[in-house]
Motif scaffolding. Sequence first.
Motif, mmCIF file in Angstrom:
data_model
loop_
_atom_site.group_PDB
_atom_site.id
_atom_site.type_symbol
_atom_site.label_atom_id
_atom_site.label_comp_id
_atom_site.label_asym_id
_atom_site.label_seq_id
_atom_site.Cartn_x
_atom_site.Cartn_y
_atom_site.Cartn_z
ATOM 1 N N VAL A 19 0.837 -1.201 0.000
ATOM 2 C CA VAL A 19 0.000 0.000 0.000
ATOM 3 C C VAL A 19 0.872 1.252 0.000
ATOM 4 N N ALA A 20 1.936 1.254 0.811
ATOM 5 C CA ALA A 20 2.824 2.421 0.866
ATOM 6 C C ALA A 20 3.509 2.652 -0.472
ATOM 7 N N THR A 28 0.955 3.866 -2.999
ATOM 8 C CA THR A 28 0.547 5.230 -2.649
ATOM 9 C C THR A 28 1.557 6.249 -3.166
ATOM 10 N N LYS A 29 2.852 5.964 -2.982
ATOM 11 C CA LYS A 29 3.883 6.885 -3.450
ATOM 12 C C LYS A 29 3.858 7.011 -4.967
ATOM 13 N N GLN A 52 0.770 9.015 -5.959
ATOM 14 C CA GLN A 52 0.975 10.429 -5.647
ATOM 15 C C GLN A 52 1.844 11.104 -6.705
#
Length: 334
Positions: A284-285, A288-289, A292
């Motif tokens: 997820v991290a 997400t990056k 973004q």
Amino acid sequence: MTHTIKLITKATLLSLILSGGAAFAATGDPVLEGDDTILKNLTLDKGRLYQTDGFVDGQWALDVGSDGLWFVPKDDMVGTYSAPLKVRHDALANTLVIGTNDDTNVTNGYVGIGTDTPTAKLNVVHDGAGTESVYSLIKLTANDTDGTGPSEAAFVLENAKFAKEWLFRTIDDGTAFTATLGGTGGAEFKISSPTGAVAGTELYLGNGAKNVGGVWINASSRKLKENIEPLSTQEALAAFNKLQPVTYNYKTDKSETVVGFIAEDVPDLVAINSRDGLSAMDMVALLTKVVQEQEKKIQHLEAMQKRLTRVESLLTNLALDTSKTTKEKVTLNK
């Protein structure tokens, strides 16, 4: 009339006691004769044969009670008549066995309840037909009758070789169960059912992870972490491009097709040391990056597109407006 009972060996005495004291049924005062080492601590009182320990004057006897064979202390030891050990008339066969019926292994120290062939230090067996689907073989109960204590029922598992103990106990108002490693000062594992319903079951781990309402929640508090650094766009994009999504099924369930990743094949950024599993939060991290960064690029392109549209509009208007000077025509407002 005096009745004399001669006791030749301790085995004879034991046989007499286990016979229910039938030899004392006759009228008169029985007299015990035999080896002083056998008889010196024996007394006969109210039809019961008591043996005294010789130190604190504690006396115990076997007695045939109304519902079975009782092992009772002298009344003045406990202040009232009681039977701490009782074998009822209707007790099942092989209720309690120490050792086994195997002559080559009778001294193994095993205890069997419901079996005459115990295979462990304590072997409890339910044998027989019944309507129950689950049998309560062992039940531990704590009852704080004065209402001031927690009444926590517990048992301990000990590894004496390494001096480690695990304490398993009920807590709170009995709606929670914990497992605690001795000396840690907390509960490494806790199952709670505050609502008393199966659907309300909650799971807590000592590291902060939990499952509440059927949703798994990873421990993520700042107070649990250190060496916190932002994930760079370059690292995220590099790892993202190496991910290889696949479909598969687990060998234990060939009917279910799953979409995911192979732990051995993911980039180091999202791999765990053992490479036999994956952390969903790592993925997820990473995603997400990447999202973004893509969003920033999209916003930049949209801004550029708006600017180009405005420039095109200004150029068109200038070309059609002959009243402005050349200097005014080439001046474009931001």
